[in-house]
Scaffold this active site. Structure first.
Site, mmCIF file in Angstrom:
data_model
loop_
_atom_site.group_PDB
_atom_site.id
_atom_site.type_symbol
_atom_site.label_atom_id
_atom_site.label_comp_id
_atom_site.label_asym_id
_atom_site.label_seq_id
_atom_site.Cartn_x
_atom_site.Cartn_y
_atom_site.Cartn_z
ATOM 1 N N MET A 26 0.827 -1.161 -0.152
ATOM 2 C CA MET A 26 -0.127 0.021 -0.046
ATOM 3 C C MET A 26 0.943 1.166 0.077
ATOM 4 S SD MET A 26 -3.469 -0.915 2.034
ATOM 5 C CE MET A 26 -2.888 -0.561 3.648
ATOM 6 N N TYR A 28 4.078 3.924 0.760
ATOM 7 C CA TYR A 28 4.828 4.513 1.896
ATOM 8 C C TYR A 28 5.918 3.544 2.481
ATOM 9 C CZ TYR A 28 5.181 8.590 4.944
ATOM 10 O OH TYR A 28 5.660 9.660 5.731
ATOM 11 N N HIS A 33 8.989 -3.473 3.542
ATOM 12 C CA HIS A 33 8.621 -3.702 2.239
ATOM 13 C C HIS A 33 10.017 -4.050 1.161
ATOM 14 C CE1 HIS A 33 5.573 -0.617 3.331
ATOM 15 N NE2 HIS A 33 4.929 -1.697 3.026
ATOM 16 N N GLY A 143 4.858 -10.243 4.110
ATOM 17 C CA GLY A 143 5.477 -10.141 5.264
ATOM 18 C C GLY A 143 4.913 -11.007 6.540
HETATM 19 P P1 AMP Z 1 1.282 -2.917 3.415
HETATM 20 O O1 AMP Z 1 1.764 -1.827 2.514
HETATM 21 O O2 AMP Z 1 1.344 -2.353 4.879
HETATM 22 O O3 AMP Z 1 0.316 -3.287 2.876
HETATM 23 O O4 AMP Z 1 2.672 -3.946 3.635
HETATM 24 C C1 AMP Z 1 2.768 -4.658 2.244
HETATM 25 C C2 AMP Z 1 3.573 -5.953 2.471
HETATM 26 O O5 AMP Z 1 4.782 -5.756 3.261
HETATM 27 C C3 AMP Z 1 2.544 -6.995 3.344
HETATM 28 O O6 AMP Z 1 2.991 -8.173 2.897
HETATM 29 C C4 AMP Z 1 3.396 -6.853 4.747
HETATM 30 O O7 AMP Z 1 3.101 -7.655 5.555
HETATM 31 C C5 AMP Z 1 4.841 -6.506 4.649
HETATM 32 N N1 AMP Z 1 5.402 -5.830 5.630
HETATM 33 C C6 AMP Z 1 4.931 -4.787 6.383
HETATM 34 N N2 AMP Z 1 5.492 -4.415 7.269
HETATM 35 C C7 AMP Z 1 6.656 -5.291 7.546
HETATM 36 C C8 AMP Z 1 7.646 -5.478 8.229
HETATM 37 N N3 AMP Z 1 8.141 -4.570 9.357
HETATM 38 N N4 AMP Z 1 8.608 -6.516 7.916
HETATM 39 C C9 AMP Z 1 8.142 -7.219 6.787
HETATM 40 N N5 AMP Z 1 7.305 -7.422 6.152
HETATM 41 C C10 AMP Z 1 6.661 -6.168 6.408
#
Ligand code: AMP
Length: 278
Positions: A26, A28, A33, A143
């Site tokens: 998503m 940012y 990521h 993640g």
């Molecule tokens: P998001 O942008 O929050 O939807 O996250 C995108 C992907 O990055 C998802 O698969 C999350 O689980 C992963 N992710 C977010 N934060 C972390 C982190 N601290 N460590 C590893 N993966 C992450």
């Protein structure tokens, strides 16, 4: 790096690549990521990322409109990592006005994040299914930070026979243990100082397990006790659950345990977990 906004253009571009790894996000972007991008780069001949703040996974009262965004910075980070293809569709591209089809995963969506955020996993499963169908990756990287999401996506891919291998990368943390998250940007400096209590609760409970504690309720009590030591932390749930079914455990057995929690600090809702395998 090709930056593509429409489904038609994405399909045409995809045809030029062979084996492809996808990192859905998503935006940012942070090191969490980027760690997934690096896994994809190491595994696959080409790497794609998507940036889309998916409205269907937010409830009406949640933070969709204030979710942090910085597309230019995200694109330069992805370019520096050697990503080949970035999909940045608009909301209208993904959800035209007459959109009416959703993916509902049963069972593992009922508890934890699913109980706290009623439409969340329907939105996640729907957008991930659409991204898999549009981008047709061979592998997709998620993640461990969002543990239940990894289980829901794996279940969806299996149940719908989607030809995508779901790969889970470890949680990336700040030096003080706080799991990296785009939502950490909401925290005031006082709240940021309180936020490592999530990881402290998880690691204290992990030590109790290492010292022989196998009673699920005792492990949940330890999570609660450590969170109670931080006045700014308002726990939403704590859990010591089976890592596959996500059912709360009375006794930890041979499957190990997923310790997880959701905590409000001010208006910000943070989640974290540690998976203990046997
Ligand atoms: P998001 O942008 O929050 O939807 O996250 C995108 C992907 O990055 C998802 O698969 C999350 O689980 C992963 N992710 C977010 N934060 C972390 C982190 N601290 N460590 C590893 N993966 C992450």
């Amino acid at each position: 790096m090709e930056v593509i906004e429409t489904i038609d253009a994405l399909r045409k571009a995809r045809a030029r690549f062979g084996q492809l790894g996808l990192v859905p996000t998503m935006g940012y972007l942070h090191e969490g990521h980027l760690s997934l991008v690096r896994l994809a780069r190491a595994d696959c001949t080409a790497t794609a990322a998507s940036i889309f703040v998916n409205p269907t996974q937010f409830s009406p009262h949640e933070d969709l409109s204030r979710y942090p965004r910085d597309l230019e910075r995200d694109l330069s980070l992805l370019r520096a990592e050697g990503v080949d293809l970035v999909f940045v569709p608009s909301v209208a591209e993904m959800y035209p006005e007459d959109f009416a089809t959703y993916v509902e995963v049963g069972g593992v969506t009922e508890m934890l994040e699913g109980a706290a955020r009623p439409v969340h996993f329907r939105g996640v499963a729907t957008i991930v299914c659409k991204l898999f169908t549009i981008i047709q990756p061979d592998r997709a990287y998620f993640g461990q930070k969002d543990a239940q999401q990894t289980i829901v996506v794996r279940k969806m891919a299996r149940d719908l026979n989607l030809p995508v291998e779901v790969v889970v990368g470890p949680t990336v943390r700040e030096p003080d243990g706080l799991a990296m998250s785009s939502r950490n940007a909401y925290l005031t400096s006082e709240q940021r100082e309180a936020a490592p209590v999530l990881y402290q609760a998880l690691t204290t409970t992990q030590r109790r397990y290492a010292n022989g504690e196998r009673d699920g309720e005792a492990l949940r009590a330890t999570l609660r006790d450590v969170l109670a030591s931080e006045p700014l932390a308002e726990p939403e749930y704590v859990s010591a659950a089976d890592p596959l079914t996500l059912r709360e455990l009375d006794i930890i057995g041979s499957n190990g345990v997923l310790l997880s929690l959701a905590v409000r600090i001010g208006l910000t809702r943070l989640i974290d977990n540690i998976l203990i395998e046997t």
